[in-house]
Write a protein that holds these residues in place. Sequence first.
Motif, PDB file in Angstrom:
ATOM      1  N   THR A   1       0.833  -1.188   0.000  1.00  0.00           N
ATOM      2  CA  THR A   1       0.000   0.000   0.000  1.00  0.00           C
ATOM      3  C   THR A   1       0.861   1.229   0.000  1.00  0.00           C
ATOM      4  O   THR A   1       2.036   1.180   0.296  1.00  0.00           O
ATOM      5  CB  THR A   1      -0.901  -0.001   1.238  1.00  0.00           C
ATOM      6  OG1 THR A   1      -0.055   0.009   2.383  1.00  0.00           O
ATOM      7  CG2 THR A   1      -1.810  -1.194   1.270  1.00  0.00           C
ATOM      8  N   VAL A   2       0.249   2.345  -0.311  1.00  0.00           N
ATOM      9  CA  VAL A   2       0.967   3.606  -0.323  1.00  0.00           C
ATOM     10  C   VAL A   2       0.878   4.195   1.063  1.00  0.00           C
ATOM     11  O   VAL A   2      -0.076   4.888   1.409  1.00  0.00           O
ATOM     12  CB  VAL A   2       0.376   4.560  -1.370  1.00  0.00           C
ATOM     13  CG1 VAL A   2       1.236   5.784  -1.502  1.00  0.00           C
ATOM     14  CG2 VAL A   2       0.234   3.853  -2.699  1.00  0.00           C
ATOM     15  N   ALA A   3       1.886   3.916   1.869  1.00  0.00           N
ATOM     16  CA  ALA A   3       1.814   4.313   3.270  1.00  0.00           C
ATOM     17  C   ALA A   3       1.756   5.816   3.424  1.00  0.00           C
ATOM     18  O   ALA A   3       1.230   6.329   4.394  1.00  0.00           O
ATOM     19  CB  ALA A   3       3.015   3.762   4.026  1.00  0.00           C
ATOM     20  N   SER A   4       2.317   6.554   2.438  1.00  0.00           N
ATOM     21  CA  SER A   4       2.388   7.998   2.574  1.00  0.00           C
ATOM     22  C   SER A   4       1.026   8.651   2.476  1.00  0.00           C
ATOM     23  O   SER A   4       0.877   9.826   2.755  1.00  0.00           O
ATOM     24  CB  SER A   4       3.311   8.574   1.499  1.00  0.00           C
ATOM     25  OG  SER A   4       2.819   8.245   0.232  1.00  0.00           O
ATOM     26  N   THR A   5       0.007   7.945   2.059  1.00  0.00           N
ATOM     27  CA  THR A   5      -1.318   8.544   1.965  1.00  0.00           C
ATOM     28  C   THR A   5      -1.988   8.649   3.325  1.00  0.00           C
ATOM     29  O   THR A   5      -3.028   9.270   3.461  1.00  0.00           O
ATOM     30  CB  THR A   5      -2.215   7.696   1.048  1.00  0.00           C
ATOM     31  OG1 THR A   5      -2.400   6.415   1.652  1.00  0.00           O
ATOM     32  CG2 THR A   5      -1.617   7.545  -0.327  1.00  0.00           C
TER      33      THR A   5
ATOM     34  N   GLY B   1       4.447   1.347  -9.470  1.00  0.00           N
ATOM     35  CA  GLY B   1       3.243   0.541  -9.285  1.00  0.00           C
ATOM     36  C   GLY B   1       2.368   1.081  -8.171  1.00  0.00           C
ATOM     37  O   GLY B   1       1.134   1.111  -8.284  1.00  0.00           O
ATOM     38  N   SER B   2       2.994   1.518  -7.079  1.00  0.00           N
ATOM     39  CA  SER B   2       2.217   2.102  -5.988  1.00  0.00           C
ATOM     40  C   SER B   2       1.525   3.378  -6.427  1.00  0.00           C
ATOM     41  O   SER B   2       0.363   3.627  -6.081  1.00  0.00           O
ATOM     42  CB  SER B   2       3.138   2.387  -4.793  1.00  0.00           C
ATOM     43  OG  SER B   2       3.560   1.192  -4.198  1.00  0.00           O
ATOM     44  N   ALA B   3       2.245   4.215  -7.202  1.00  0.00           N
ATOM     45  CA  ALA B   3       1.651   5.463  -7.675  1.00  0.00           C
ATOM     46  C   ALA B   3       0.465   5.187  -8.599  1.00  0.00           C
ATOM     47  O   ALA B   3      -0.586   5.833  -8.502  1.00  0.00           O
ATOM     48  CB  ALA B   3       2.705   6.302  -8.390  1.00  0.00           C
ATOM     49  N   LEU B   4       0.620   4.204  -9.495  1.00  0.00           N
ATOM     50  CA  LEU B   4      -0.479   3.862 -10.396  1.00  0.00           C
ATOM     51  C   LEU B   4      -1.661   3.270  -9.628  1.00  0.00           C
ATOM     52  O   LEU B   4      -2.823   3.525  -9.955  1.00  0.00           O
ATOM     53  CB  LEU B   4       0.011   2.883 -11.461  1.00  0.00           C
ATOM     54  CG  LEU B   4       0.962   3.454 -12.515  1.00  0.00           C
ATOM     55  CD1 LEU B   4       1.484   2.345 -13.410  1.00  0.00           C
ATOM     56  CD2 LEU B   4       0.271   4.525 -13.352  1.00  0.00           C
ATOM     57  N   ALA B   5      -1.356   2.472  -8.609  1.00  0.00           N
ATOM     58  CA  ALA B   5      -2.426   1.888  -7.803  1.00  0.00           C
ATOM     59  C   ALA B   5      -3.208   2.977  -7.080  1.00  0.00           C
ATOM     60  O   ALA B   5      -4.445   2.944  -7.009  1.00  0.00           O
ATOM     61  CB  ALA B   5      -1.838   0.893  -6.808  1.00  0.00           C
ATOM     62  N   ALA B   6      -2.485   3.962  -6.524  1.00  0.00           N
ATOM     63  CA  ALA B   6      -3.159   5.061  -5.837  1.00  0.00           C
ATOM     64  C   ALA B   6      -4.006   5.871  -6.810  1.00  0.00           C
ATOM     65  O   ALA B   6      -5.133   6.283  -6.500  1.00  0.00           O
ATOM     66  CB  ALA B   6      -2.120   5.955  -5.161  1.00  0.00           C
ATOM     67  N   ARG B   7      -3.458   6.091  -8.010  1.00  0.00           N
ATOM     68  CA  ARG B   7      -4.209   6.852  -9.023  1.00  0.00           C
ATOM     69  C   ARG B   7      -5.469   6.102  -9.440  1.00  0.00           C
ATOM     70  O   ARG B   7      -6.548   6.690  -9.588  1.00  0.00           O
ATOM     71  CB  ARG B   7      -3.305   7.100 -10.230  1.00  0.00           C
ATOM     72  CG  ARG B   7      -3.970   7.837 -11.371  1.00  0.00           C
ATOM     73  CD  ARG B   7      -2.988   7.974 -12.512  1.00  0.00           C
ATOM     74  NE  ARG B   7      -3.634   8.485 -13.703  1.00  0.00           N
ATOM     75  CZ  ARG B   7      -3.053   8.553 -14.902  1.00  0.00           C
ATOM     76  NH1 ARG B   7      -1.810   8.151 -15.052  1.00  0.00           N
ATOM     77  NH2 ARG B   7      -3.714   9.030 -15.934  1.00  0.00           N
ATOM     78  N   THR B   8      -5.347   4.795  -9.618  1.00  0.00           N
ATOM     79  CA  THR B   8      -6.503   3.998 -10.010  1.00  0.00           C
ATOM     80  C   THR B   8      -7.557   3.980  -8.900  1.00  0.00           C
ATOM     81  O   THR B   8      -8.767   4.071  -9.151  1.00  0.00           O
ATOM     82  CB  THR B   8      -6.062   2.563 -10.336  1.00  0.00           C
ATOM     83  OG1 THR B   8      -5.099   2.611 -11.379  1.00  0.00           O
ATOM     84  CG2 THR B   8      -7.240   1.714 -10.762  1.00  0.00           C
TER      85      THR B   8
END
Length: 735
Positions: free
Chosen positions: A47-51, A268-275
């Motif tokens: 996961t994108v922990a920074s969110t 991949g994390s950035a694309l996952a967050a965007r999606t």
Amino acid sequence: MSTAVPPPTSSPSSEELLPGVVRVDRQAAAAGTTSTSVSGTSSASGTVASTGEPRRRAAFRPDIEGLRGIAVLSVLAYHAAVPGPTGGFVGVDVFFVISGFLITGLLTGRPIGLWDFAARRARRILPAAATVLVATAAAGGALLDPLRGTDLAHDLIAAAGQFANWRFVGQQTDYLAAEHDPSPLQHFWSLGVENQFYLLWGVLLLGLARYLHGRRRTLAITLATLAVGGASLALCLRWTATSAPLAYFSTGSRLWEFAAGACAALLGSALAARTAARTAARSGARDRVPAPVAGRGSGRATTWVLRLLGWAGLAAVLGSVLRYDRTTPFPGAAALLPVLGTAALLLAAPADRILGGVLAGRPLRAAGRLSYAWYLWHWPVLTIAQARYGQLAWPVLLALTAASALPAWLTLRLVEQPLRYGSSPAPRRGLAVGASALVIPLIAALTLGGGTVRALGGTADARTVAPAGAVDGPALLAPGARVLGLTPSLARAREDFPPGKGCEIPLNADSSPRCLFGNQDSPDRIVLLGDSHAGQWISAGLALAEQRHWALEVLVKPGCPLATLTVRNNVLGRTFEECDRWRENTLTRLTSGPKPRLVLISGLNRYGSQEERTEGWTRTLDRLTALGAPLAYLGDTPMPGKDIPTCLAASDGRSDACFFPRDTAFEPDPMLDGGLAARYGVRTLDLGPLLCPGSGASCPAVLEGVVLYRDTGHITDTLARVLAPRIDKGVLGAQ
């Protein structure tokens, strides 16, 4: 796998690393909070922990398990010499990229402490490695000769200490080192690289996470990854051109491959967050606006780009496996193809069900699950078998490789999985397991080393006292001189080098240092000139100089013919340009100093064809005769073509077991047989008839108790000192 280097004996990466193949948290999935990738499935990069969202568990990625299967099968086929996958060594690079991808996902996607991270790595990697190390020590002690056992003991210490890659860098780049068979633990170089990467990456990423948060943390990690990767790639390109073993085995030249995987994880994390954001926006818009939401077409385009990228990545990986071979300069620019291809697959496979299904096929996944243990076991099995029974055909090697899957499976079930999943998750327990896995192989190494020292009858520390040599005649030793046992001893023979190790310059150097012996203040000097087969005569040349209170100047470069012809260097994997520059610099240097009292030349008589050697010597002798100094030529010594000290150790010192064919021991020599020496007035001394007496089919490895060779082609320094009186009379007797 001798590794000359580059590709040859080098091995694949040893590990599947991240536990990262954990099942999706069912409660999170039911709540609709599972992290999603561009394909709508959970992302293994975490996961994108920074969110600021709560911690979630990463999804199982069967395609990664299958990709590991491709990597390990490529490596196994390459090591078994199966026709076809001549570039299977790129499986190393595939593993490195996967490691960078998964470890970066773990470190950026979950709250984890440094000690916890170290404990996880220790439980995951070290117990299986320790099992193989101890088993290899036992097999080596039982099946290998004492000299190979001594080498293995040293390799065990390096492998257990996680610095095997640096040991092999030193061995491969040391031109004076004995040429011997690949170590049963040579493949542990990649394990050393991986663990050194973990140390660096864990400290770097967890340190950034401690002091930075949110977008700043993500930006800092991205910039650090790009900086480390860029610097490492620059080193890789440079070292591949100048020192292939350093480029192949060193951590600095391999970090960029891990960084490529890290970039794929971050992207991949950035694309996952965007999606995920786009999905949430669509859900909200559906309640308010019946028309399609802006950006949906963009998402489809991204998915199609990823699908194309994924198939291109698979083609890149398989293409490099099938098209590369031992002659490919590697890693260097050639490694970009499998590295970028693997990164593309890791990023894109979740976006394409067909590609993901190909990678997640049952056979590939089965090989992937077994990859780490199978990789660890197969190489000791192959190398020990060949050390015991000689070179084996590829079907036999393939059968042995397949058989090594059994101990690999047992290691997986009885060691890896119980210690990884069954032990306490407390960091101190994991660190204790890791410490035990380091100490036990070290004890095995010391036990093996002590046994081999006793078997060899001593250590290699003391320099051998050379018996008196005959001045002439068919006998090697002077009348009355006797040798009891073997001299040098088998423990010493491999280390029986000439003095002045710094005189034989590295491969990437194109000029020799000031290297003087004897009376360095004397205006008179002997110049010893040539390659390592000239360097083996340093002690003999020094004896000549000291008798006359002269100096001895040594100008030698390994693998570089003094005859003017361009050659390819297998260690560098390219044309030996430094040799041409060194030769020119050296010949020019001789014209600028005082005229030598003697120029003593020698060298390996196997560069190029006989015609090329003749033309090359003609061009060089034109330059040397212009000096006006006397020239003398020592004919090349016989070439055994096998490691003589190892052979003697394996046969309990029976020298008759180590004879080698006369017809392969010599090549036609244009200086001795072609009339060049007479044309240019060069005094010659051919020691071949003395070292290979008579006219039989074989040449001896031992004469009158003196061990003649320290490896596959260089004489022992003891023999050089024994021959000094004969050389003195042969080349300076009239002066």
